[in-house]
Scaffold this motif. Structure first.
Motif, PDB file in Angstrom:
ATOM      1  N   THR A  38     -47.590 -24.341  20.071  1.00 49.62           N
ATOM      2  CA  THR A  38     -46.508 -24.422  19.093  1.00 49.62           C
ATOM      3  C   THR A  38     -46.468 -25.835  18.534  1.00 49.62           C
ATOM      4  OG1 THR A  38     -45.282 -22.843  20.437  1.00 49.62           O
ATOM      5  CG2 THR A  38     -44.043 -24.020  18.770  1.00 49.62           C
ATOM      6  N   PHE A  73     -40.928 -21.209  14.796  1.00 49.93           N
ATOM      7  CA  PHE A  73     -41.797 -21.607  15.894  1.00 49.93           C
ATOM      8  C   PHE A  73     -41.079 -21.551  17.241  1.00 49.93           C
ATOM      9  CE2 PHE A  73     -44.300 -23.588  12.402  1.00 49.93           C
ATOM     10  CZ  PHE A  73     -45.422 -22.811  12.574  1.00 49.93           C
ATOM     11  N   LYS A  77     -42.486 -19.277  20.279  1.00 53.24           N
ATOM     12  CA  LYS A  77     -42.647 -19.834  21.622  1.00 53.24           C
ATOM     13  C   LYS A  77     -41.916 -18.973  22.653  1.00 53.24           C
ATOM     14  CE  LYS A  77     -42.137 -24.118  24.200  1.00 53.24           C
ATOM     15  NZ  LYS A  77     -41.747 -25.517  24.155  1.00 53.24           N
TER      16      LYS A  77
END
Length: 103
Positions: A38, A73, A77
């Motif tokens: 990430t 993101f 994750k």
């Protein structure tokens, strides 16, 4: 005759070494299998800055896009931390993200 066999053997060994070395280099370059890591906050800022410059976004638009990237993101994750999500789940997540950015 022996010279030709030696040349052929040498050429064969060199070719095999190049192929094996190339495959080894590719394996090292790929590193671990799986999804890419990430992006960090600074990487997200860089992506948004480049996008902002390309699209000539104002400060409010750039902040909105940065927030979308950060949230996206973070969600990606979380999905990978709870197990490997299906391809369909990730594709839907990406489509939704693209739609939000475009709007």
């Amino acid at each position: 005759m022996k010279t030709n066999i030696r040349k052929f053997t040498t050429l064969l060994m060199i070719t095999a070494s190049i192929i094996i070395g190339g495959n080894f280099a590719l394996a090292q370059q790929r590193g671990q299998q799986g999804p890419p890591s990430t992006p960090s906050t600074s990487q997200i800022k860089k992506m948004v800055t480049e996008l902002s410059n390309t699209l000539d976004l104002n400060a409010d638009q750039a902040k909105g896009v940065a927030d979308l990237f950060t949230d996206h993101f973070k969600e990606v994750k979380e999905k990978f931390e709870s197990g490997r999500p299906s391809r369909k789940v990730m594709e839907n997540l990406d489509k939704e993200f693209e739609k939000e950015v475009k709007s």
